[in-house]
Write a protein that holds these residues in place. Sequence first.
Motif, PDB file in Angstrom:
ATOM      1  N   ARG A 101       0.633  -0.865   0.252  1.00 59.07           N
ATOM      2  CA  ARG A 101      -0.136   0.150  -0.054  1.00 59.07           C
ATOM      3  C   ARG A 101       0.977   1.200   0.057  1.00 59.07           C
ATOM      4  O   ARG A 101       1.588   1.340   0.960  1.00 59.07           O
ATOM      5  CB  ARG A 101      -0.989   0.008   1.491  1.00 59.07           C
ATOM      6  N   ARG A 126      -0.970  -3.461  -3.597  1.00 58.97           N
ATOM      7  CA  ARG A 126      -2.632  -3.552  -3.293  1.00 58.97           C
ATOM      8  C   ARG A 126      -3.422  -1.742  -3.777  1.00 58.97           C
ATOM      9  O   ARG A 126      -4.017  -2.423  -4.600  1.00 58.97           O
ATOM     10  CB  ARG A 126      -2.897  -3.302  -2.371  1.00 58.97           C
ATOM     11  N   ASP A 127      -2.929  -0.514  -4.196  1.00 58.44           N
ATOM     12  CA  ASP A 127      -2.960   0.416  -4.154  1.00 58.44           C
ATOM     13  C   ASP A 127      -2.773   1.714  -3.791  1.00 58.44           C
ATOM     14  O   ASP A 127      -0.957   1.208  -2.881  1.00 58.44           O
ATOM     15  CB  ASP A 127      -4.846   1.280  -3.183  1.00 58.44           C
ATOM     16  N   TYR A 160      -4.344   0.807 -13.801  1.00 57.22           N
ATOM     17  CA  TYR A 160      -5.093   1.353 -12.533  1.00 57.22           C
ATOM     18  C   TYR A 160      -6.781   1.638 -13.138  1.00 57.22           C
ATOM     19  O   TYR A 160      -7.134   2.640 -13.771  1.00 57.22           O
ATOM     20  CB  TYR A 160      -4.751   3.118 -12.118  1.00 57.22           C
ATOM     21  N   GLU A 187      -5.984   2.386  -7.733  1.00 57.95           N
ATOM     22  CA  GLU A 187      -6.375   0.475  -7.725  1.00 57.95           C
ATOM     23  C   GLU A 187      -5.405  -0.044  -8.759  1.00 57.95           C
ATOM     24  O   GLU A 187      -6.799  -0.265 -10.110  1.00 57.95           O
ATOM     25  CB  GLU A 187      -7.470   0.815  -7.135  1.00 57.95           C
TER      26      GLU A 187
END
Length: 260
Positions: A101, A126-127, A160, A187
């Motif tokens: 993250r 993940r993001d 994304y 994301e």
Amino acid sequence: MSSPHVARKRFGQHFLVDAGVIDGIVRAIDPRPGQALVEIGPGLGALTQPVLERCGALTVIELDRDLAARWRQRQGVSVIESDVLKVDFAGLAAQFSQPLRVVGNLPYNISTPILFHLLEAAAHIRDQHVMLQKEVVDRMVASPGNKDYGRLSVMLQWRYRLESLLEIGPEAFDPPPRVDSAVVRMEPLAPAPVVDQALLQELVTVAFSQRRKLLRHTLGRWLSARASDAAFDLQRRAEEVPVAEFLTLAQALSRQSTGA
């Protein structure tokens, strides 16, 4: 932290100081214990501090040796003293045995290179919640037909799901930058369309090289040089072409080059 830190222009340092903005960003990130949180450029800790309080541990990437030394003294903080463009994010995810993250107020002078560096590691992320110049975020999230739609839009939207979360004025920083800022959530798409990234980047760069001209003058010549017979409407401008069509063309060119 001890003595006051003076922002260094060569590092593009602008420190976030607005408590309301900081709270909004941390709530958007929603950090949890056990997650592999990585902050790019923690600076004086405006984001680092509240994120650390929620998750208990995080890794920071800091180029400024004075700030890196300060963060090494903090419990729960692992420091990577490095230029972010040299950090192996895929390797870092492997160390954590989970996707990363990524958060941070990106240095505005190298924000686009950082975005492309992270793009290379998107499968291990993940993001991302990052702050950038508002005009860069506008380009990232722009739709076809919009004046801001361009190479950055296509390359990032390929990989994304993007959402502009907050717009932030210069007064939220010390020293104030000369531009407005924005926070974007990124994301990685799963599964992402399979495409040769280098080929797509070259294709899109050529397509947007002369925005006002029809694609037959730019992309058309490039395709002819490759002896491509891929079906593609060249009687329009690059900014009118959806991301999916650029991807389909890149995939067709890949198949042609491999004889598949």
